[in-house]
Motif scaffolding. Sequence first.
Motif, PDB file in Angstrom:
ATOM      1  N   GLU A 172       0.860  -1.172  -0.134  1.00 13.43           N
ATOM      2  CA  GLU A 172      -0.031  -0.030  -0.122  1.00 13.43           C
ATOM      3  C   GLU A 172       1.118   1.210  -0.039  1.00 13.43           C
ATOM      4  O   GLU A 172       0.321   2.293  -0.198  1.00 13.43           O
ATOM      5  CB  GLU A 172      -1.085   0.055   1.248  1.00 13.43           C
ATOM      6  CG  GLU A 172      -1.844  -1.040   1.504  1.00 13.43           C
ATOM      7  CD  GLU A 172      -2.668  -1.164   2.562  1.00 13.43           C
ATOM      8  OE1 GLU A 172      -2.683  -0.182   3.465  1.00 13.43           O
ATOM      9  OE2 GLU A 172      -3.458  -2.262   2.790  1.00 13.43           O
ATOM     10  N   LYS A 173       1.995   1.205   0.346  1.00 20.37           N
ATOM     11  CA  LYS A 173       2.860   2.434   0.368  1.00 20.37           C
ATOM     12  C   LYS A 173       3.459   3.173  -1.126  1.00 20.37           C
ATOM     13  O   LYS A 173       3.727   4.016  -0.905  1.00 20.37           O
ATOM     14  CB  LYS A 173       4.289   2.148   1.052  1.00 20.37           C
ATOM     15  CG  LYS A 173       4.196   1.446   2.611  1.00 20.37           C
ATOM     16  CD  LYS A 173       5.606   1.227   3.056  1.00 20.37           C
ATOM     17  CE  LYS A 173       5.388   0.775   4.286  1.00 20.37           C
ATOM     18  NZ  LYS A 173       6.715   0.385   4.930  1.00 20.37           N
ATOM     19  N   TYR A 174       3.119   2.187  -1.971  1.00 23.77           N
ATOM     20  CA  TYR A 174       3.646   2.686  -3.436  1.00 23.77           C
ATOM     21  C   TYR A 174       2.390   2.677  -4.333  1.00 23.77           C
ATOM     22  O   TYR A 174       1.330   1.992  -4.092  1.00 23.77           O
ATOM     23  CB  TYR A 174       4.525   1.525  -3.891  1.00 23.77           C
ATOM     24  CG  TYR A 174       5.479   1.213  -3.058  1.00 23.77           C
ATOM     25  CD1 TYR A 174       6.716   2.122  -2.646  1.00 23.77           C
ATOM     26  CD2 TYR A 174       5.545  -0.068  -2.219  1.00 23.77           C
ATOM     27  CE1 TYR A 174       7.701   1.633  -1.769  1.00 23.77           C
ATOM     28  CE2 TYR A 174       6.639  -0.237  -1.276  1.00 23.77           C
ATOM     29  CZ  TYR A 174       7.629   0.389  -0.915  1.00 23.77           C
ATOM     30  OH  TYR A 174       8.694   0.396  -0.303  1.00 23.77           O
ATOM     31  N   PRO A 175       2.691   3.718  -5.337  1.00 26.39           N
ATOM     32  CA  PRO A 175       1.698   3.844  -6.417  1.00 26.39           C
ATOM     33  C   PRO A 175       1.483   2.491  -7.054  1.00 26.39           C
ATOM     34  O   PRO A 175       2.319   1.921  -7.383  1.00 26.39           O
ATOM     35  CB  PRO A 175       2.310   4.829  -7.266  1.00 26.39           C
ATOM     36  CG  PRO A 175       3.182   5.645  -6.567  1.00 26.39           C
ATOM     37  CD  PRO A 175       3.668   4.650  -5.536  1.00 26.39           C
ATOM     38  N   VAL A 176       0.290   2.222  -7.360  1.00 25.97           N
ATOM     39  CA  VAL A 176       0.114   0.781  -8.226  1.00 25.97           C
ATOM     40  C   VAL A 176       0.826   0.951  -9.657  1.00 25.97           C
ATOM     41  O   VAL A 176       0.603   1.982 -10.158  1.00 25.97           O
ATOM     42  CB  VAL A 176      -1.510   0.736  -8.335  1.00 25.97           C
ATOM     43  CG1 VAL A 176      -1.667  -0.707  -9.299  1.00 25.97           C
ATOM     44  CG2 VAL A 176      -2.283   0.529  -7.046  1.00 25.97           C
ATOM     45  N   GLY A 177       1.269  -0.124  -9.649  1.00 24.09           N
ATOM     46  CA  GLY A 177       2.008  -0.321 -11.241  1.00 24.09           C
ATOM     47  C   GLY A 177       3.252   0.202 -11.373  1.00 24.09           C
ATOM     48  O   GLY A 177       3.855  -0.071 -12.244  1.00 24.09           O
ATOM     49  N   THR A 178       4.011   0.531 -10.199  1.00 26.60           N
ATOM     50  CA  THR A 178       5.428   1.251 -10.279  1.00 26.60           C
ATOM     51  C   THR A 178       6.142   0.003 -10.041  1.00 26.60           C
ATOM     52  O   THR A 178       5.815  -0.937  -9.293  1.00 26.60           O
ATOM     53  CB  THR A 178       5.638   2.406  -9.120  1.00 26.60           C
ATOM     54  OG1 THR A 178       5.316   1.831  -7.910  1.00 26.60           O
ATOM     55  CG2 THR A 178       4.649   3.658  -9.348  1.00 26.60           C
ATOM     56  N   GLY A 179       7.408   0.450 -10.200  1.00 29.74           N
ATOM     57  CA  GLY A 179       8.562  -0.838 -10.001  1.00 29.74           C
ATOM     58  C   GLY A 179       8.645  -1.013  -8.394  1.00 29.74           C
ATOM     59  O   GLY A 179       8.620  -1.944  -8.082  1.00 29.74           O
ATOM     60  N   ALA A 180       8.502  -0.029  -7.452  1.00 27.44           N
ATOM     61  CA  ALA A 180       8.409  -0.310  -6.107  1.00 27.44           C
ATOM     62  C   ALA A 180       7.304  -1.211  -5.913  1.00 27.44           C
ATOM     63  O   ALA A 180       7.468  -2.067  -4.885  1.00 27.44           O
ATOM     64  CB  ALA A 180       8.395   1.012  -5.457  1.00 27.44           C
ATOM     65  N   TRP A 181       6.148  -0.792  -6.379  1.00 31.04           N
ATOM     66  CA  TRP A 181       4.630  -1.558  -6.250  1.00 31.04           C
ATOM     67  C   TRP A 181       4.948  -3.221  -6.506  1.00 31.04           C
ATOM     68  O   TRP A 181       4.726  -4.035  -5.958  1.00 31.04           O
ATOM     69  CB  TRP A 181       3.702  -1.096  -6.840  1.00 31.04           C
ATOM     70  CG  TRP A 181       2.396  -1.739  -6.361  1.00 31.04           C
ATOM     71  CD1 TRP A 181       1.469  -1.329  -5.425  1.00 31.04           C
ATOM     72  CD2 TRP A 181       1.598  -2.572  -7.138  1.00 31.04           C
ATOM     73  NE1 TRP A 181       0.225  -1.966  -5.432  1.00 31.04           N
ATOM     74  CE2 TRP A 181       0.533  -2.798  -6.441  1.00 31.04           C
ATOM     75  CE3 TRP A 181       1.748  -3.325  -8.328  1.00 31.04           C
ATOM     76  CZ2 TRP A 181      -0.495  -3.805  -7.026  1.00 31.04           C
ATOM     77  CZ3 TRP A 181       1.074  -4.357  -8.784  1.00 31.04           C
ATOM     78  CH2 TRP A 181      -0.134  -4.504  -8.074  1.00 31.04           C
ATOM     79  N   ILE A 182       5.264  -3.316  -7.834  1.00 27.64           N
ATOM     80  CA  ILE A 182       5.685  -4.495  -8.158  1.00 27.64           C
ATOM     81  C   ILE A 182       6.591  -5.250  -7.337  1.00 27.64           C
ATOM     82  O   ILE A 182       6.340  -6.669  -6.988  1.00 27.64           O
ATOM     83  CB  ILE A 182       6.019  -4.509  -9.769  1.00 27.64           C
ATOM     84  CG1 ILE A 182       4.956  -3.929 -10.626  1.00 27.64           C
ATOM     85  CG2 ILE A 182       6.522  -5.681 -10.460  1.00 27.64           C
ATOM     86  CD1 ILE A 182       5.408  -3.508 -12.095  1.00 27.64           C
ATOM     87  N   ALA A 183       7.782  -4.605  -6.976  1.00 24.77           N
ATOM     88  CA  ALA A 183       8.632  -5.337  -6.085  1.00 24.77           C
ATOM     89  C   ALA A 183       8.105  -5.663  -4.734  1.00 24.77           C
ATOM     90  O   ALA A 183       8.189  -6.650  -4.185  1.00 24.77           O
ATOM     91  CB  ALA A 183       9.933  -4.414  -5.879  1.00 24.77           C
ATOM     92  N   ALA A 184       7.196  -5.034  -4.227  1.00 25.60           N
ATOM     93  CA  ALA A 184       6.328  -5.121  -3.047  1.00 25.60           C
ATOM     94  C   ALA A 184       5.495  -6.323  -2.989  1.00 25.60           C
ATOM     95  O   ALA A 184       5.487  -7.036  -2.212  1.00 25.60           O
ATOM     96  CB  ALA A 184       5.782  -3.917  -2.537  1.00 25.60           C
ATOM     97  N   VAL A 185       4.981  -6.409  -4.118  1.00 21.91           N
ATOM     98  CA  VAL A 185       4.018  -7.662  -4.515  1.00 21.91           C
ATOM     99  C   VAL A 185       4.835  -8.789  -4.524  1.00 21.91           C
ATOM    100  O   VAL A 185       4.536  -9.864  -4.219  1.00 21.91           O
ATOM    101  CB  VAL A 185       2.996  -7.299  -5.876  1.00 21.91           C
ATOM    102  CG1 VAL A 185       2.251  -8.560  -6.271  1.00 21.91           C
ATOM    103  CG2 VAL A 185       2.083  -6.136  -5.514  1.00 21.91           C
ATOM    104  N   GLY A 186       5.907  -8.729  -5.230  1.00 17.47           N
ATOM    105  CA  GLY A 186       6.874  -9.912  -5.272  1.00 17.47           C
ATOM    106  C   GLY A 186       7.211 -10.104  -4.064  1.00 17.47           C
ATOM    107  O   GLY A 186       7.482 -11.601  -3.739  1.00 17.47           O
ATOM    108  N   LYS A 187       7.604  -9.512  -2.979  1.00 18.84           N
ATOM    109  CA  LYS A 187       7.927  -9.916  -1.860  1.00 18.84           C
ATOM    110  C   LYS A 187       7.033 -10.603  -1.141  1.00 18.84           C
ATOM    111  O   LYS A 187       6.968 -11.663  -0.324  1.00 18.84           O
ATOM    112  CB  LYS A 187       8.430  -8.555  -0.922  1.00 18.84           C
ATOM    113  CG  LYS A 187       8.760  -8.896   0.299  1.00 18.84           C
ATOM    114  CD  LYS A 187       9.533  -7.895   1.238  1.00 18.84           C
ATOM    115  CE  LYS A 187       9.748  -8.270   2.494  1.00 18.84           C
ATOM    116  NZ  LYS A 187      10.229  -7.338   3.470  1.00 18.84           N
TER     117      LYS A 187
END
Length: 172
Positions: free
Chosen positions: A95-110
């Motif tokens: 939830e900390k990151y804008p959806v679709g950004t690299g950081a969001w994708i990395a957080a989903v991956g984690k």
Amino acid sequence: MDITQLILDDHAEQRRLFAILEQIDPKDVDALTKVWGRLSAFLDVHAEAEERFFYPELMKVGKSANDAEGDDAGPETEDAIEDHNKLRDAVKAVEKYPVGTGAWIAAVGKANVVNSKHMGEEERQGLTDFRRHAPLQTRHDLAVKFAAFEAGHITGVKPVNKDPEAYVEQHG
């Protein structure tokens, strides 16, 4: 109907939803938001259902299975509750990151990694242990409660981390 099979079915759905996320164009924020919303709610409801119905009964009958430590279900249950807490934290971090950004994708991956590790352990340990030691009628009765809980909370539950040691003490 068997609670161990319902849990396995949920695991397959979790894997499917993570795989769907991996295949959506990062620019399709609407689709990512909807699929992630479903998956994150599902993860929370699934963990809560296990903690309400599966693990208390595992603590009563479990003897430890495969690579689980100890000679009862205490250590594998404590580890599972710790895993659920880590997963709740990983889901919240998305939830900390804008959806679709690299950081969001990395957080989903984690979150996927945390969940995958937990599911593997649970499938080798707790589910095996329960299939070996819980009567079929108990497995059926718990499956009914588990399915009803999940159906009644289709939009999610409030994710609350639990103290693993206190959980095991309460249900052991």
